[in-house]
Design a protein around this motif. Structure first.
Motif, PDB file in Angstrom:
ATOM      1  N   GLU A   1     -21.542  13.821  -4.044  1.00  0.00           N
ATOM      2  CA  GLU A   1     -20.741  12.364  -3.861  1.00  0.00           C
ATOM      3  C   GLU A   1     -21.460  11.210  -3.608  1.00  0.00           C
ATOM      4  O   GLU A   1     -21.003  10.088  -3.998  1.00  0.00           O
ATOM      5  N   THR A   2     -22.708  11.285  -3.188  1.00  0.00           N
ATOM      6  CA  THR A   2     -23.740  10.010  -2.835  1.00  0.00           C
ATOM      7  C   THR A   2     -23.643   9.047  -3.787  1.00  0.00           C
ATOM      8  O   THR A   2     -23.478   7.898  -3.771  1.00  0.00           O
TER       9      THR A   2
ATOM     10  N   ARG B   1     -11.453  22.800  -6.012  1.00  0.00           N
ATOM     11  CA  ARG B   1     -10.414  22.633  -5.375  1.00  0.00           C
ATOM     12  C   ARG B   1     -10.774  22.093  -4.092  1.00  0.00           C
ATOM     13  O   ARG B   1     -10.135  22.474  -2.677  1.00  0.00           O
ATOM     14  N   VAL B   2     -11.320  21.009  -3.731  1.00  0.00           N
ATOM     15  CA  VAL B   2     -11.775  20.228  -2.653  1.00  0.00           C
ATOM     16  C   VAL B   2     -11.378  18.743  -3.179  1.00  0.00           C
ATOM     17  O   VAL B   2     -11.153  18.320  -4.296  1.00  0.00           O
ATOM     18  N   SER B   3     -11.304  17.534  -2.024  1.00  0.00           N
ATOM     19  CA  SER B   3     -11.211  16.417  -2.130  1.00  0.00           C
ATOM     20  C   SER B   3     -12.322  15.505  -1.852  1.00  0.00           C
ATOM     21  O   SER B   3     -13.253  16.167  -0.996  1.00  0.00           O
ATOM     22  N   PRO B   4     -12.495  14.467  -2.383  1.00  0.00           N
ATOM     23  CA  PRO B   4     -13.798  13.539  -1.622  1.00  0.00           C
ATOM     24  C   PRO B   4     -13.511  13.364  -0.157  1.00  0.00           C
ATOM     25  O   PRO B   4     -12.610  13.469   0.415  1.00  0.00           O
TER      26      PRO B   4
ATOM     27  N   VAL C   1     -11.987   2.026  -8.937  1.00  0.00           N
ATOM     28  CA  VAL C   1     -10.716   3.088  -8.638  1.00  0.00           C
ATOM     29  C   VAL C   1     -10.697   3.879  -9.641  1.00  0.00           C
ATOM     30  O   VAL C   1     -10.619   5.267  -9.389  1.00  0.00           O
ATOM     31  N   LYS C   2     -11.026   3.585 -10.846  1.00  0.00           N
ATOM     32  CA  LYS C   2     -10.983   4.535 -12.040  1.00  0.00           C
ATOM     33  C   LYS C   2     -12.043   5.507 -11.826  1.00  0.00           C
ATOM     34  O   LYS C   2     -11.970   6.827 -12.012  1.00  0.00           O
ATOM     35  N   HIS C   3     -13.317   5.096 -11.347  1.00  0.00           N
ATOM     36  CA  HIS C   3     -14.359   5.961 -11.140  1.00  0.00           C
ATOM     37  C   HIS C   3     -13.914   6.926  -9.915  1.00  0.00           C
ATOM     38  O   HIS C   3     -14.238   8.351 -10.113  1.00  0.00           O
ATOM     39  N   TYR C   4     -13.366   6.691  -8.796  1.00  0.00           N
ATOM     40  CA  TYR C   4     -12.983   7.475  -7.821  1.00  0.00           C
ATOM     41  C   TYR C   4     -11.860   8.483  -8.485  1.00  0.00           C
ATOM     42  O   TYR C   4     -12.104   9.633  -7.881  1.00  0.00           O
ATOM     43  N   LEU C   5     -10.981   8.050  -9.123  1.00  0.00           N
ATOM     44  CA  LEU C   5      -9.930   9.073  -9.650  1.00  0.00           C
ATOM     45  C   LEU C   5     -10.579  10.098 -10.366  1.00  0.00           C
ATOM     46  O   LEU C   5     -10.179  11.154 -10.370  1.00  0.00           O
TER      47      LEU C   5
ATOM     48  N   LEU D   1     -12.258  15.719 -11.102  1.00  0.00           N
ATOM     49  CA  LEU D   1     -13.285  16.574 -11.105  1.00  0.00           C
ATOM     50  C   LEU D   1     -13.444  17.766  -9.890  1.00  0.00           C
ATOM     51  O   LEU D   1     -13.261  18.867 -10.037  1.00  0.00           O
ATOM     52  N   LEU D   2     -13.285  17.159  -8.745  1.00  0.00           N
ATOM     53  CA  LEU D   2     -13.473  18.128  -7.510  1.00  0.00           C
ATOM     54  C   LEU D   2     -12.296  18.779  -7.344  1.00  0.00           C
ATOM     55  O   LEU D   2     -12.259  19.984  -7.120  1.00  0.00           O
ATOM     56  N   GLN D   3     -11.318  18.386  -7.701  1.00  0.00           N
ATOM     57  CA  GLN D   3     -10.002  19.345  -7.680  1.00  0.00           C
ATOM     58  C   GLN D   3      -9.887  20.283  -8.567  1.00  0.00           C
ATOM     59  O   GLN D   3      -9.506  21.322  -8.280  1.00  0.00           O
ATOM     60  N   GLN D   4     -10.297  19.854  -9.855  1.00  0.00           N
ATOM     61  CA  GLN D   4     -10.117  21.021 -10.999  1.00  0.00           C
ATOM     62  C   GLN D   4     -11.098  21.868 -10.864  1.00  0.00           C
ATOM     63  O   GLN D   4     -10.750  23.179 -11.017  1.00  0.00           O
TER      64      GLN D   4
END
Length: 238
Positions: free
Chosen positions: A186-187, A221-224, A206-210, A215-218
Motif C-alpha cells: 500500500e505504501t 479479498r481485503v480492502s485498503p 480517486v481513480k488510482h485508489y479505486l 486489485l485487493l478485493q479481486q
C-alpha cells in the motif's frame, strides 16, 4: 588493472574495454553468484549451489570448467581463488552492488537526501531493474527477495523526497516503479495518490485508489487500510 563492468540488473552482460564480452553459460552463473555473494564462497558450496542436480564429482568438474573460462576474461580474470575460497576479482565493478550501496546510503541518511538530482534519477532507473530476469537458479531466490525489499524502500523514499521538492514527475515514476515491484504493497500506492493530490489531480487520485481497491478485493479479498481510505475521503470532501 583493467576495469571490467558486470551488469546483472536486467540481462547478464559483462563489459570489457567498453564492449560486451562473450561469456559461456557456466562462467556466467559462477560470476553472477560471486557478484551477489560479495564476501566470496567456498568452492564446494559454489559447485553445490550452481549445479544442485549433479553428483558432487560432476558439479566439481563443471566448476573447474567455469573457473577456467572466468580466468580468460580480461588480463586479470574475473574470478580470484584464495585457497578454497572464490571471489569476484577487484577489477570487476557490479551494477547490483553499486545500486545496493546507493540505496543503503539513501535509507540510512540522517540529514536528508543530498545527492545531485541526476544521481537520484539514475538510482531510480537502476532500482527499476529486476535481478537477472529469466534465470531460475535456486540460489537467486533469496537474493531477489533481498533486492526487491531494498529497492521497494529506496523507491518509496525517493518518491517522498521528490514529492517534498515538488518534482512531481520523478515522484510519480518512483512510486509507480515501487508498485511494479509489489503491486499489493500500500505504501507506494498511497504516495502515488499523494502526488496526484499535490498536483491538484483529484480525479486521478480517486481513480488510482479505486483501481488499487479493486486489485485487493479481486486477488486477496481485503480492502485498503483506513489510513488510505481516510486520505481519499479528505480529498473528495475538501
Amino acid at each position: 588493472m583493467n576495469a571490467v563492468r558486470l551488469e546483472i540488473l536486467g540481462p547478464f552482460e559483462l563489459i570489457r574495454g567498453g564492449r560486451s564480452a562473450a561469456v559461456p553459460a557456466g562462467a556466467q552463473r559462477l560470476i553472477a553468484l560471486l557478484a551477489v555473494r560479495g564476501e566470496g564462497i567456498h568452492r564446494r558450496a559454489a559447485a553445490e549451489e550452481l549445479w544442485p542436480e549433479c553428483a558432487p564429482l560432476r558439479a566439481a568438474a563443471n566448476l573447474r570448467s567455469a573457473l577456467c573460462q572466468g580466468r580468460k576474461i580480461g588480463p586479470s580474470g574475473a574470478v580470484v581463488c584464495e585457497g578454497h575460497r572464490l571471489a569476484l576479482s577487484p577489477c570487476v565493478t557490479v551494477d547490483h552492488r553499486d545500486a545496493c550501496e546507493a540505496a543503503r546510503h539513501l535509507l540510512e541518511a540522517e540529514s536528508g537526501v543530498t545527492d545531485a538530482p541526476a544521481e537520484l534519477d539514475g538510482l531510480v532507473e537502476a532500482l527499476c531493474r529486476p535481478l537477472l530476469p529469466g534465470w531460475d537458479d535456486e540460489w537467486l531466490i533469496l537474493a531477489r527477495e533481498r533486492w526487491d525489499q531494498m529497492r521497494l524502500y529506496a523507491l518509496e523514499g525517493l518518491a517522498q523526497h521528490f514529492l517534498a521538492l515538488e518534482r512531481y514527475l520523478p515522484a510519480h515514476q518512483a512510486a509507480l516503479a515501487a508498485t511494479a515491484v509489489d503491486p499489493y504493497r500500500e505504501t507506494a500506492h498511497r504516495i502515488a495518490i499523494e502526488v496526484h493530490a499535490a498536483e491538484g489531480n483529484i480525479a486521478c487520485a480517486v481513480k488510482h485508489y479505486l483501481e488499487y481497491r479493486r486489485l485487493l478485493q479481486q486477488e486477496l479479498r481485503v480492502s485498503p487500510s483506513p489510513r488510505m481510505t481516510e486520505l481519499i475521503r479528505e480529498l473528495t470532501t475538501a
